[in-house]
Write a protein that holds these residues in place. Sequence first.
Motif, PDB file in Angstrom:
ATOM      1  N   ILE A  21       7.984  -0.576   1.442  1.00  8.39           N
ATOM      2  CA  ILE A  21       6.903   0.243   0.883  1.00  8.39           C
ATOM      3  C   ILE A  21       5.775   0.396   1.899  1.00  8.39           C
ATOM      4  O   ILE A  21       5.232   1.491   2.101  1.00  8.39           O
ATOM      5  N   ASN A  22       5.436  -0.699   2.578  1.00  8.61           N
ATOM      6  CA  ASN A  22       4.328  -0.663   3.533  1.00  8.61           C
ATOM      7  C   ASN A  22       4.659   0.123   4.794  1.00  8.61           C
ATOM      8  O   ASN A  22       3.750   0.446   5.567  1.00  8.61           O
ATOM      9  N   LEU A  28       5.954   3.077   4.583  1.00 10.71           N
ATOM     10  CA  LEU A  28       5.926   4.496   4.201  1.00 10.71           C
ATOM     11  C   LEU A  28       4.760   5.244   4.834  1.00 10.71           C
ATOM     12  O   LEU A  28       4.860   6.449   5.101  1.00 10.71           O
ATOM     13  N   GLU A  29       3.654   4.548   5.079  1.00 10.55           N
ATOM     14  CA  GLU A  29       2.503   5.219   5.690  1.00 10.55           C
ATOM     15  C   GLU A  29       2.840   5.693   7.102  1.00 10.55           C
ATOM     16  O   GLU A  29       2.581   6.844   7.459  1.00 10.55           O
ATOM     17  N   VAL A  34       8.780   4.516  -6.220  1.00 12.13           N
ATOM     18  CA  VAL A  34       7.357   4.696  -5.907  1.00 12.13           C
ATOM     19  C   VAL A  34       6.944   6.147  -5.664  1.00 12.13           C
ATOM     20  O   VAL A  34       5.809   6.401  -5.273  1.00 12.13           O
ATOM     21  N   LEU A  35       7.841   7.101  -5.920  1.00 15.57           N
ATOM     22  CA  LEU A  35       7.454   8.495  -5.717  1.00 15.57           C
ATOM     23  C   LEU A  35       7.826   9.381  -6.903  1.00 15.57           C
ATOM     24  O   LEU A  35       6.972   9.764  -7.693  1.00 15.57           O
ATOM     25  N   HIS A  59       4.064   4.189 -11.390  1.00  8.84           N
ATOM     26  CA  HIS A  59       5.228   3.812 -10.595  1.00  8.84           C
ATOM     27  C   HIS A  59       6.278   3.112 -11.446  1.00  8.84           C
ATOM     28  O   HIS A  59       5.976   2.428 -12.419  1.00  8.84           O
ATOM     29  N   SER A  63       8.949  -4.843  -0.482  1.00  6.01           N
ATOM     30  CA  SER A  63       7.507  -4.672  -0.290  1.00  6.01           C
ATOM     31  C   SER A  63       7.204  -4.230   1.146  1.00  6.01           C
ATOM     32  O   SER A  63       6.327  -3.382   1.367  1.00  6.01           O
ATOM     33  N   LEU A  69       1.980  10.438   0.058  1.00 10.66           N
ATOM     34  CA  LEU A  69       3.430  10.264   0.039  1.00 10.66           C
ATOM     35  C   LEU A  69       4.102  11.458  -0.623  1.00 10.66           C
ATOM     36  O   LEU A  69       3.705  11.899  -1.710  1.00 10.66           O
ATOM     37  N   HIS A 122       0.863  -1.189   0.000  1.00 12.26           N
ATOM     38  CA  HIS A 122       0.000   0.000   0.000  1.00 12.26           C
ATOM     39  C   HIS A 122       0.898   1.237   0.000  1.00 12.26           C
ATOM     40  O   HIS A 122       1.692   1.439   0.924  1.00 12.26           O
ATOM     41  N   ILE A 123       0.780   2.026  -1.052  1.00 12.09           N
ATOM     42  CA  ILE A 123       1.552   3.263  -1.163  1.00 12.09           C
ATOM     43  C   ILE A 123       0.659   4.413  -0.730  1.00 12.09           C
ATOM     44  O   ILE A 123      -0.415   4.609  -1.308  1.00 12.09           O
TER      45      ILE A 123
END
Length: 339
Positions: free
Chosen positions: A324-325, A327-328, A292-293, A302, A321, A206, A201-202
């Motif tokens: 990435i998760n 990042l939230e 991813v940004l 992406h 992965s 972000l 989940h991105i």
Amino acid sequence: MGYVLEKEGMNQVLSNLSENYLIYAPKLYVGGGRLSDTDCVRYGEVNRIDEIVFDRKSEFSFKEVLTPITQTLFYYTEDTVKEADGPKKGAVIFLRSCDLHAVKRLDDMYLSNGPVDSYYERIREKVKFVLMGCSSAYDNCFCVDMGTNISENYDMSIDCSDNNYRVDCKSVEFKSLLKANAIREEEVSPAYVKETSTHVHIPENLSAEVATSSIWREYDSRCIGCGRCNFVCPTCTCFTMQDLFYTDNGKVGERRRVWASCMVDGYTEVAGGGCYRQKYGDRMRFKVLHKVLDYKERNGYHMCVGCGRCDDICPEYISFSTCINKLESAMEEVSSNES
């Protein structure tokens, strides 16, 4: 209209194609694994359909066909410079949907990101792609969440079932060849992954401010800077230059470009002794945010295609992965620090 072929028919198709193309696909290398007495699946030249591995994910991507690990650009003497010859034959590459989406990323970087890279272009314009259908995901794949589990941009697709090969063809050049060797014609649609066990989940919010989060410090000690994640990634495109001087005459030689990695020592060294991103966590941050940004901010989608090879290959079991998760929570940390 699609075609159903038996093994003999597919081998005849490949034999005919080999007159004008080199055929590359995932194949088994016995004893070629990273550990002693292990095998590996990676891309290589094939001549028969039974050489192609359909039921395992290749450990390395297809990209070394389009961007060779070592590529001579030109030769030079004291008085002249001669550009290296391009490929005499085209290439047919068997690859999965995530990798076919990766081709679009490579095209962006080499053909649209500034001046056209002629060395890439002359290989790329002679390549045909065969989509290998995926009925189920492999370990660490997260293509569904990245939107790369389905692709329509192929010249042919192929699915292996019941000892037959079901082929969809969009290339006018290949249709007559397939029809001549098929046992029947029928509608064919390539299989695709509908669900993966790994999810990412991105965050919608972000931003570049996440670079100040403390999460990157975890990788200062975990990462060893080997660069394997970059080398197996189908969308990493960095390279360095090397001049090779011949021993018989030090004024004669060739210039090559060679794969490079943003994770390895020396990548960010500059004239005057400067060196940026010396900490491994800073290199991890650069790689992740590029995937991813900032790439999405420039191109609308992406860079990462969710193949999961970086997770498969890492000797320190660092999961891209999972990063990435994180990042939230990293964005929540940054936001709370600003308030």
